[in-house]
Design an enzyme around this catalytic site. Structure first.
Site, PDB file in Angstrom:
ATOM      1  CB  THR A  70      25.609  42.158  32.948  1.00  9.20           C
ATOM      2  OG1 THR A  70      24.663  41.091  33.043  1.00  9.20           O
ATOM      3  CG2 THR A  70      25.926  42.659  34.339  1.00  9.20           C
ATOM      4  CG  ASN A 149      14.282  37.975  32.749  1.00 12.91           C
ATOM      5  OD1 ASN A 149      13.870  39.124  32.954  1.00 12.91           O
ATOM      6  ND2 ASN A 149      14.859  37.259  33.688  1.00 12.91           N
ATOM      7  CD  GLN A 177      15.125  36.800  27.554  1.00 18.63           C
ATOM      8  OE1 GLN A 177      14.915  36.038  26.601  1.00 18.63           O
ATOM      9  NE2 GLN A 177      15.979  36.474  28.514  1.00 18.63           N
ATOM     10  CB  SER A 197      22.618  39.504  25.851  1.00 19.49           C
ATOM     11  OG  SER A 197      23.459  38.428  26.194  1.00 19.49           O
ATOM     12  N   GLY A 198      24.391  38.622  23.108  1.00 16.34           N
ATOM     13  CA  GLY A 198      24.613  37.594  22.089  1.00 16.34           C
ATOM     14  C   GLY A 198      24.010  36.243  22.430  1.00 16.34           C
ATOM     15  CG  HIS A 199      24.169  34.390  26.534  1.00 16.19           C
ATOM     16  ND1 HIS A 199      23.446  33.611  27.410  1.00 16.19           N
ATOM     17  CD2 HIS A 199      24.383  35.567  27.160  1.00 16.19           C
ATOM     18  CE1 HIS A 199      23.239  34.315  28.539  1.00 16.19           C
ATOM     19  NE2 HIS A 199      23.808  35.493  28.398  1.00 16.19           N
ATOM     20  CB  THR A 235      41.740  44.053  22.590  1.00 15.47           C
ATOM     21  OG1 THR A 235      42.894  44.777  22.970  1.00 15.47           O
ATOM     22  CG2 THR A 235      41.936  43.447  21.202  1.00 15.47           C
ATOM     23  CB  CYS A 319      20.360  35.230  37.990  1.00 13.92           C
ATOM     24  SG  CYS A 319      19.534  36.002  36.659  1.00 13.92           S
TER      25      CYS A 319
HETATM   26  N1  PLP Z   1      18.593  41.281  30.792  1.00 15.04           N
HETATM   27  C1  PLP Z   1      17.798  40.227  30.625  1.00 15.04           C
HETATM   28  C2  PLP Z   1      16.343  40.414  30.387  1.00 15.04           C
HETATM   29  C3  PLP Z   1      18.345  38.927  30.667  1.00 15.04           C
HETATM   30  O1  PLP Z   1      17.541  37.869  30.507  1.00 15.04           O
HETATM   31  C4  PLP Z   1      19.738  38.789  30.885  1.00 15.04           C
HETATM   32  C5  PLP Z   1      20.332  37.428  31.014  1.00 15.04           C
HETATM   33  O2  PLP Z   1      20.012  36.684  31.928  1.00 15.04           O
HETATM   34  C6  PLP Z   1      20.519  39.933  31.044  1.00 15.04           C
HETATM   35  C7  PLP Z   1      19.913  41.162  30.994  1.00 15.04           C
HETATM   36  C8  PLP Z   1      22.015  39.857  31.253  1.00 15.04           C
HETATM   37  O3  PLP Z   1      22.628  39.521  30.036  1.00 15.04           O
HETATM   38  P1  PLP Z   1      24.143  38.987  29.944  1.00 15.04           P
HETATM   39  O4  PLP Z   1      24.088  37.554  30.342  1.00 15.04           O
HETATM   40  O5  PLP Z   1      24.523  39.174  28.511  1.00 15.04           O
HETATM   41  O6  PLP Z   1      24.958  39.825  30.844  1.00 15.04           O
END
Ligand code: PLP
Length: 381
Positions: A70, A149, A177, A197-199, A235, A319
């Site tokens: 994000t 996603n 993704q 994105s890491g997670h 940081t 979301c």
């Molecule tokens: N873009 C996509 C395609 C995602 O699936 C997500 C996460 O839901 C994001 C962006 C946002 O990522 P983050 O949770 O690291 O802000």
């Protein structure tokens, strides 16, 4: 729990956690400090930068660490609007993630124009409409999801980049993704910016990266202490960054078992529930995602029933589960709210096992039969 919601977030890989742990305990130095503990942290951050760059075939200097995709997306879109006010147009697809959609609304609120290009029934970008949308010399930026996603549909990014560059526009891709599922090479597909994105790749939440091609200008979103070569102050999240680096290294080797398991999953469901529809079936898709329409079944009811059986999946993107709006992605693909309200997304990770798939499919089939029977006999609630 059988976890089939990896597009929402992935379980952290134990190898990744092991790599980051020392940086939460004894190796706590600030990477900007000039004594040994600082140098250890700096070395770890720079090693992670090399690992992430390696995954993308980028140069280490082109990688910035952020708090997640994000932030990466916000940074690119705000930077583009500030740097090129003489090119007021932003072009996106109608099926973007909320991060891009909200940035696009802000782009408009700040006086810019946005074109949201349509997709076809399979979720693929209408390339003709895209070509027309790109007003040469007027478009500062094209921002597109590489893989969706909700459906896993993969856009023809080479063609998109070609067309955008021919019109003088830069390209940002949301490749969140794709990581660890499809090879991403910024030399082969010369995007200008890329967010990850890491997670979503077995590292923890709250860390991400932004690729900024050395060919293009960038203005930071975060200003302050001048970290990340003055392009992202604050940081550094050293443990998170170390984890992301390790996750990137692991994502270099693609695991074909995810595709096999997804095939098994879909085949089992189709054999017993022949009227279901898998979205994007005729388009290139991520090997882990199944977005499935179950005719006559309320997706919220199915979600709850599966949850009770210990199966985690999603009614769309994470979301959206809290909102009552039907998926804008399915809507853009030409499906109505009733169809979207009967759709669930299942997404596997490389930690998903065959046993989990073999246990999940009969449970899903039974839940669908049960809900349909309840409906037939008029049971409410
Ligand atoms: N873009 C996509 C395609 C995602 O699936 C997500 C996460 O839901 C994001 C962006 C946002 O990522 P983050 O949770 O690291 O802000």
């Amino acid at each position: 729990m059988i976890y089939l919601d990896a597009n929402a977030t992935t379980p952290p890989d134990p190898v990744v956690i092991e790599a980051m742990l020392p940086f939460l305990t004894e190796r706590y130095g600030n990477p900007s400090a000039s004594y040994d503990a600082g140098r250890i942290a700096r070395k770890a951050v720079e090693n992670a930068r090399l690992q992430v760059a390696g995954l993308l075939a980028a140069e280490a200097s082109e990688i910035l660490f952020t708090s997640g995709a994000t932030e990466s997306i916000n940074s690119v879109l705000l930077s583009a609007q500030r740097l090129w006010p003489d090119r007021p147009l932003l072009v996106i697809s109608a099926t973007e993630h909320a991060a891009t959609l909200e940035c696009a609304s802000r782009w408009e609120a700040q006086g810019g124009r946005v074109k949201r290009v349509s997709v076809d029934r399979n979720g693929l970008l209408d390339l003709e409409a895209f070509r027309t949308a790109l007003e040469a010399g007027q478009t500062a930026l094209v921002s597109m999801l590489w893989a969706n996603n909700e459906t896993g549909v993969i856009q023809p990014m080479e063609e998109i980049v070609d067309l955008a560059h021919s019109a003088g526009a830069l390209v940002h891709v949301d490749a969140v993704q794709m990581m660890g599922k499809i090879p991403v090479n910024v030399q082969a597909v010369p995007v200008d910016f890329l967010s990850l994105s890491g997670h979503k790749m077995h590292a923890p939440k709250g860390v991400g990266a932004l690729f900024v091609s050395r060919r293009v200008a960038f203005e930071p979103l975060m200003v302050g202490g001048g970290q990340e070569t003055d392009r992202r102050s604050g940081t550094e999240n050293v443990p998170g960054i170390v984890a992301l680096g390790k996750a990137a290294e692991l994502a270099m080797s693609l695991d074909l078992s995810m595709l096999e398991l997804r095939q098994l999953f879909e085949e089992h469901l189709l054999a017993e529930l022949p009227d279901i529809h898998i979205h994007g079936l005729e388009a290139p898709r991520l090997p882990n995602t199944s977005s499935i329409y179950f005719p006559g079944v309320d997706s919220a009811g199915l979600l709850i029933r599966l949850d009770k059986k210990g199966i985690a999946c999603s009614g769309g993107s994470a979301c959206h589960t809290a909102s009552l709006h039907p998926s804008h992605v399915l809507e853009a693909m030409g499906y109505d709210a009733v169809h979207a309200g009967s759709t669930l997304r299942f997404s596997l990770s490389r930690l998903t096992t065959r046993l989990e798939i073999e246990q999940a499919t009969p449970a899903i089939i039974a839940a669908v039969h049960y809900l349909r029977e309840q409906q037939d006999v008029g049971v409410v609630g």
